[in-house]
Every structure is written in C-alpha cells, then in structure tokens.
Design a protein around this motif. Structure first.
Motif, PDB file in Angstrom:
ATOM      1  N   SER A 335       4.636  -5.452  -7.222  1.00  0.00           N
ATOM      2  CA  SER A 335       4.034  -4.784  -6.075  1.00  0.00           C
ATOM      3  C   SER A 335       3.762  -5.769  -4.943  1.00  0.00           C
ATOM      4  O   SER A 335       3.065  -6.771  -5.125  1.00  0.00           O
ATOM      5  CB  SER A 335       2.721  -4.103  -6.494  1.00  0.00           C
ATOM      6  OG  SER A 335       2.149  -3.412  -5.415  1.00  0.00           O
ATOM      7  N   VAL A 370       0.030  -0.695  -2.348  1.00  0.00           N
ATOM      8  CA  VAL A 370       0.430  -2.098  -2.529  1.00  0.00           C
ATOM      9  C   VAL A 370      -0.666  -2.893  -3.233  1.00  0.00           C
ATOM     10  O   VAL A 370      -0.403  -3.619  -4.201  1.00  0.00           O
ATOM     11  CB  VAL A 370       0.787  -2.751  -1.177  1.00  0.00           C
ATOM     12  CG1 VAL A 370       1.152  -4.223  -1.371  1.00  0.00           C
ATOM     13  CG2 VAL A 370       1.950  -2.010  -0.513  1.00  0.00           C
ATOM     14  N   THR A 372      -3.409  -4.024  -5.683  1.00  0.00           N
ATOM     15  CA  THR A 372      -3.619  -3.741  -7.099  1.00  0.00           C
ATOM     16  C   THR A 372      -4.574  -4.760  -7.682  1.00  0.00           C
ATOM     17  O   THR A 372      -4.475  -5.955  -7.379  1.00  0.00           O
ATOM     18  CB  THR A 372      -2.294  -3.756  -7.888  1.00  0.00           C
ATOM     19  OG1 THR A 372      -2.578  -3.604  -9.297  1.00  0.00           O
ATOM     20  CG2 THR A 372      -1.534  -5.061  -7.683  1.00  0.00           C
ATOM     21  N   SER A 392       1.599  -4.309 -11.910  1.00  0.00           N
ATOM     22  CA  SER A 392       1.951  -3.250 -10.965  1.00  0.00           C
ATOM     23  C   SER A 392       3.316  -3.540 -10.345  1.00  0.00           C
ATOM     24  O   SER A 392       3.589  -4.671  -9.939  1.00  0.00           O
ATOM     25  CB  SER A 392       0.888  -3.146  -9.870  1.00  0.00           C
ATOM     26  OG  SER A 392      -0.367  -2.791 -10.431  1.00  0.00           O
ATOM     27  N   HIS A 394       6.939  -1.840  -8.026  1.00  0.00           N
ATOM     28  CA  HIS A 394       7.614  -0.825  -7.233  1.00  0.00           C
ATOM     29  C   HIS A 394       9.046  -0.738  -7.753  1.00  0.00           C
ATOM     30  O   HIS A 394       9.733  -1.762  -7.846  1.00  0.00           O
ATOM     31  CB  HIS A 394       7.614  -1.169  -5.751  1.00  0.00           C
ATOM     32  CG  HIS A 394       6.279  -0.988  -5.097  1.00  0.00           C
ATOM     33  ND1 HIS A 394       6.109  -1.040  -3.730  1.00  0.00           N
ATOM     34  CD2 HIS A 394       5.055  -0.742  -5.624  1.00  0.00           C
ATOM     35  CE1 HIS A 394       4.834  -0.842  -3.442  1.00  0.00           C
ATOM     36  NE2 HIS A 394       4.166  -0.675  -4.577  1.00  0.00           N
ATOM     37  N   VAL A 408       5.988   3.994  -7.518  1.00  0.00           N
ATOM     38  CA  VAL A 408       4.913   3.023  -7.710  1.00  0.00           C
ATOM     39  C   VAL A 408       4.387   3.212  -9.128  1.00  0.00           C
ATOM     40  O   VAL A 408       3.918   4.304  -9.482  1.00  0.00           O
ATOM     41  CB  VAL A 408       3.790   3.219  -6.674  1.00  0.00           C
ATOM     42  CG1 VAL A 408       2.699   2.175  -6.873  1.00  0.00           C
ATOM     43  CG2 VAL A 408       4.359   3.134  -5.257  1.00  0.00           C
TER      44      VAL A 408
END
Length: 638
Positions: A335, A370, A372, A392, A394, A408
C-alpha cells in the motif's frame, strides 16, 4: 515508583512479545475513541444513525488485527471500528468463506468466461451493444466502421469463441468420464452426486508468477476442489443425522492426482501433457517439459497451444482465432500512494457514486485507502508467511498497460481481507467487482500451499437489511460471525434469523439445532433492537439474482466516519459479551510517555477522580476488544 515501573516494563515486554506470536512483528498501539456516530451510506438515513466503537491505531500487528476481525472489527485507513449491533441502523456482520470449499455459481463462472473472451480478443462489445473503444482509438474512427465490416468482425469473433468453447467442452467431457469411472470403481463415494467438471483456458493474468514450463500451460480445471468440498459436505450432513460417516481422506491434491493419472491416454492421443498440481488439473502443450515445482499451476504465458495452431485437433475445425489478444496483468504491491491509482479512484467515485469533484480529494483518498496501521511482515522463507509477506496491499488489474481496477486488501495470518475495490467505468461490462473477488479467492487457494494457516477470504461486512449488500452471500459456502459469542455460523443457518430481525444472536440457532436448549439462550431485552425510530424498515427478502450485472453492488464499501462529541464516557457500550468478566482491568497494558506498564502498576499513582474515570474507560475498552487483546495491545494515554 521509578523502580516499580522499570520492573513492570520488563515483564510487560515479555508478555506482549509472546502474545503477538512473533516478537519481530512489532507492537499494537491504539487510542480509544469511544462511541462514534455518523450518517449511513447503506440505508441513506438523514440522521447520524450509524453507531460504532472506534479506536485510532498508531500501529497494529497483523496477528492482533486478525483477532480484531474475528471480534467484528474493520478498519478505514488507520481508524478501527466495530458496529454497536443493537443500536446501529444497519447491523453489519463479518462474513467469510473457506477458499478451498468455494464453489462458483453459474453467474460467477460466466464472469470468468467473459473476461477470458475479452483477453482472447473474442469479446469487443459491452453488454449494451456499444463498441469497446481502446484508449488510442477516436470516436470518429469508430464511427467510420462500415456495417458490413462490423458483421464480418462479429462473424470472426463468433468463430473464435466456438473454437475455444469446443476445446474446453471436449476436455470437460473427458474429465467427467474419468470422474464417473472413479465413482463406479469405488474410488469416490458412489452415493454422492459429484459436480460437473469445468476446464478453462488459462489467461495471461498470472504472467507475474511465471515459472519454468508454465508458459505452455494452456488449460486448467479446479474440479478436484469442488469434489472434495462436496464429499466433505455430504459426510458432515451424514454425521449430523447420526449416520455412519468416515472422515474424508480425499484431499483436492489426491483427487487431482487420481484424475490426472486416468487422463494419461488423453494426453497421448491429443498431443497434451497433463499434470496434477496442488489440486489443479493442468493441460500443457506436449512439447513442453513441465516443471516439477508444485506451484506451476498458478502461472501462464501468451503462447497459443499446439492444438490451436494445428487447427483444433480435439474438435475437427479449421477455424483459427484472428482477434487481437490482450494482455491482462495482476500486480500485487504494498500500500502506497500512486497518482495513476488516485486518478482512477477519482473518476470512479465521480462517475459511479456521483461524488462531486470537491468531495474526492487526494488527502481523503490517502486517509481512506492508502494509510494503514498494519506493521508489514516480510517473507521469511518458512511456511508461516506467504511469499508476498503480510500487511496492506493494492492489487492492480492492468489491461494492455491501462490500469482498470484496484483492489485494496489486507493479507493476514488466516485470511485475505478485502477492503475496497474501484474500477474504470469504461470496463463495467466486465463485472470487475465479481471478477476481482474470484481472483482473490483463487489467490488464497494458491497461497495456502505456502502458508497453511491462510485459508479464508473475508468479504467485509454483510448487511442483510440492505439488499445491495446481499451479493456477498452468493460466494458460497459462507459463514457469519455471531455478534455476541464470536462464533462462526453457516449463512444458511443464520439467514432465517436475519429474515425476522436485522439484529440476531446467530449462535443461538446453532445451539438450538444441536438440542442444547429449548428456550431462547439470550433474554429478549438483550436481543431486542434498540433505536427502531432510526432503523431502515426495508427488510424485503430480495434474493441474489445471478443475472444481475450491476457492479454497483460489488464494491467492498466501508462507511465514512465523523467525529462525535457525544462519547458516553462511563456508559456501557453495546451488547454485553457472554465472556466471563470479573471487572478486573489491572492487566490491561498501558502506554504512557514511551513506557509500557500494566494498569495495576499505574493505579496507585492516580488520584481518586482520575482513577475512577480511567477505570470506566478501561472497562469499556476491555469489553469491546476482549480480555486477551486488552492485555496484549498497548492502550495509549499519550
């Protein structure tokens, strides 16, 4: 006092490290935000009817967040929240499924086939009939295509589709024949009706995972997983009915190996190499030396198969696909802010959700998708961490270099937790919400090989009172988390309760089915829904429509939160857990000015009023996160 604190810090360091299962995974530090109220994005109520408890996470380990998920928590950026199920307008139940048990519906299979046809170049039109426009083609150029040229193009594409369908249909027939033979010979239970096989052409989507030999992997089937799940379910029903039933020794891997061995003759007569790989049956071009690595089934390349180049020898057809193939890539990245992703998110929110441009700011995007608090865990080479690590991420979906969707997700010790998906409105005809969910389920299946504890796919919250959120129950067999006892209850058992009330103690139905009680296990005043004047009254039983392609229903949405100035303070928050509580908060781990100590060591340094106020806060905190997490996570006082 200083000596006492130093002694406490040493003891808490040991206990917190062991509590996180792995001392190098960091620590969880949270600040209690108390009760939160906001407007509801599901029932669109005019008031602030969403009620939840909130925590601000400065950092949180993947192990602790996994445990929070299993107590009904979720995150929006670094803000953690848990619905007050009795008081919120739309009770939200955590929903998950065991990836290896997943059986796709006909509609879900159609979504996969539609994407495959699009990548193969056999699908160029939206469902509405409008021509799909590649980024570099102008509208005027599209309009110059003659009607005769259009008909010719459609004819070619129909022939291409027929070629692909012939091959996969033929292979599926052969696998079904082998399954029937295994059943008749007693290798599979003859009393269980087994599912039909489905062989699919492997797309370019997994080029990122190429291994030696995988560039010639052309077709694959996951029928072994479906057979294992069907047998396991049948045996479970037999046990519940007090019938004799043995544990199923047939794992997907064993089943695939049996079927692949029986398909050996097919390989010799049709120029294919067939291999079982971790429960998948794979078909390669015969010229390929198939890799011996166990994970070769998860990769593919762009080369066409030998049987297609020779004019489809499996089905006597001289048609050769002429459409332009597309390259679909699925990229997994940690992320972080990406301008291209933000541009796509902005377009999605404005076009799909009708947000105004002013509502879609870069800062709000970063806070939501975005930021985290999860402490990343890098792959360590052992079987407790997947190859990508934990944290985390993407997941980007890229077609011919163009970013078309971003999922996500959080990858945790037991699951892949899907948080949100945004996609390019131009590609709505591909049902990218459903397609990404199927890809994420497959990802869990594949990575369970490397990380055996990673078995589940979490779809976020299921809201039975909101018809647009019921699509999640279509991913079967799913289960819901009981909001009182934190037990997982099969959806089919929970549904009758939710048809009657938006809030229900789901585990009661399981206990009653097992004959453990003939009376309600929780008093009516606990089960009664509070705040009915603000509740969404639309509880129509709207079934999942497998033919519904409305991607608006597919996003993993999370409610937006507003600050609240009506924190109830010492008031009891939400339902009382059935966990044994002795009212003792002395073992809660406190963070104060960089120190870590148990509350029992801090208590004597506080005055009566401060002690009374803080203890009321700690009691509430302990109720919502549970005893174990309250002793493991750091409750920050600044």
């Amino acid at each position: 006092m200083a000596g006492t604190m130093r002694k406490s810090e040493a003891s808490t360091s040991r206990s917190s490290g062991s509590g996180n299962n792995n001392n190098n995974r960091g620590e969880s530090v949270v600040a209690d935000c108390g009760r939160r109220k906001s407007s509801c994005g599901y029932c669109k109520s005019t008031g602030r009817t969403t009620v939840s408890h909130g925590l601000w996470a400065h950092s949180i380990t993947v192990d602790d967040y996994q445990d929070l998920l299993d107590r009904g928590w979720r995150r929006s950026g670094s803000f953690l929240y848990k619905p007050d199920m009795e008081k919120t307008c739309c009770p939200s139940y955590t929903i998950r499924l065991r990836a290896s048990d997943f059986v796709p519906s006909k509609e879900q299979q159609r979504v996969s086939k539609r994407m495959q046809r699009f990548v193969d170049g056999a699908l160029d039109a939206k469902k509405s009939g409008e021509a799909f426009k590649d980024p570099g083609i102008s509208a005027s150029a599209c309009n110059e295509v003659s009607s005769s040229g259009t008909m010719e193009s459609l004819s070619v594409k129909n022939k291409e589709k027929n070629v692909g369908d012939h091959i996969t249909y033929y292979l599926s027939e052969q696998v079904d024949n082998v399954i029937r033979t295994c059943s008749e010979s007693g290798q599979f239970p003859c009393s269980v009706r087994l599912p039909k096989a489905s062989v699919k052409k492997v797309s370019q989507a997994k080029r990122k995972l190429l291994v030696e030999g995988a560039e010639d992997l052309m077709y694959s089937s996951n029928i072994a997983f479906q057979i294992a799940a069907t047998i396991r379910q049948a045996q479970s029903i037999a046990k519940d009915g007090s019938q004799s039933a043995e544990d199923n020794p047939l794992t997907p891997k064993i089943i695939a190996e049996k079927l692949a061995a029986s398909l050996d003759q097919l390989a010799k007569t049709n120029g294919l190499a067939i291999r079982a790989c971790n429960g998948h049956i794979n078909f390669y071009t015969a010229a390929t030396q198939v890799s011996s690595k166990e994970d070769s089934h998860i990769a593919t390349g762009s080369q066409e198969s030998e049987i297609e180049r020779k004019g489809c020898s499996l089905r006597k057809s001289s048609v050769h696909p002429q459409g332009k193939r597309r390259r679909l890539e699925i990229r997994l990245k940690r992320s972080s802010f990406d301008p291209e992703e933000f541009a796509l998110y902005r377009r999605y929110q404005i076009k799909v959700h009708n947000d105004s441009p002013a509502q879609v700011s870069e800062s709000s995007y970063i806070r939501f998708l975005v930021d985290t608090p999860l402490v990343p865990v890098q792959p360590s080479g052992d079987d407790r961490v997947p190859l990508c690590g934990f944290g985390s991420f993407h997941q980007q979906y890229v077609i011919d270099g163009r970013l078309v969707a971003v999922g996500v997700i959080d990858i945790l010790p037991k699951c892949l937790s899907s948080k949100y998906l945004f996609w390019d409105p131009d590609f709505a005809f591909l049902s990218l919400g459903k397609y990404s969910a199927l890809q994420e389920i497959d990802w869990v299946k594949e990575n369970e090989v490397h990380c055996p504890s990673l078995k589940y796919y979490y779809l976020g919250y299921y809201i039975h009172s909101c018809s647009k959120m019921r699509y999640k129950a279509a991913y079967r067999p799913s289960e819901l988390l009981c909001p009182l006892r934190y037990q997982w209850v099969p959806f089919d058992i929970a549904r009758p309760l939710l048809d009657r009330k938006p809030y229900a103690v789901l585990s009661d139905s399981v206990l009653l089915q097992n004959g453990e009680s003939s009376q309600p296990l929780v008093s009516e005043n606990v089960m009664e829904v509070q705040g009915d004047e603000n509740r969404n009254e639309d509880s129509n039983d709207v079934p999942i429509d497998d033919d519904d392609d409305d991607d608006d229903d597919e996003e993993m949405t999370e409610p937006e939160f507003e600050s609240s100035d009506d924190d109830p303070g010492p008031e009891t928050f939400g339902q009382t857990s059935v966990e044994t509580e002795n009212g003792d908060v002395s073992d809660i781990l406190i963070g104060l000015k960089g120190s870590r100590l148990r509350y029992e060591d801090l208590r004597r340094a506080l005055g009566p009023e401060d002690r009374s106020y803080l203890e009321s806060q700690l009691h509430r905190y302990k109720r919502v996160v549970g005893e174990k997490l309250s002793e493991r996570m750091v409750y920050s006082l600044g």
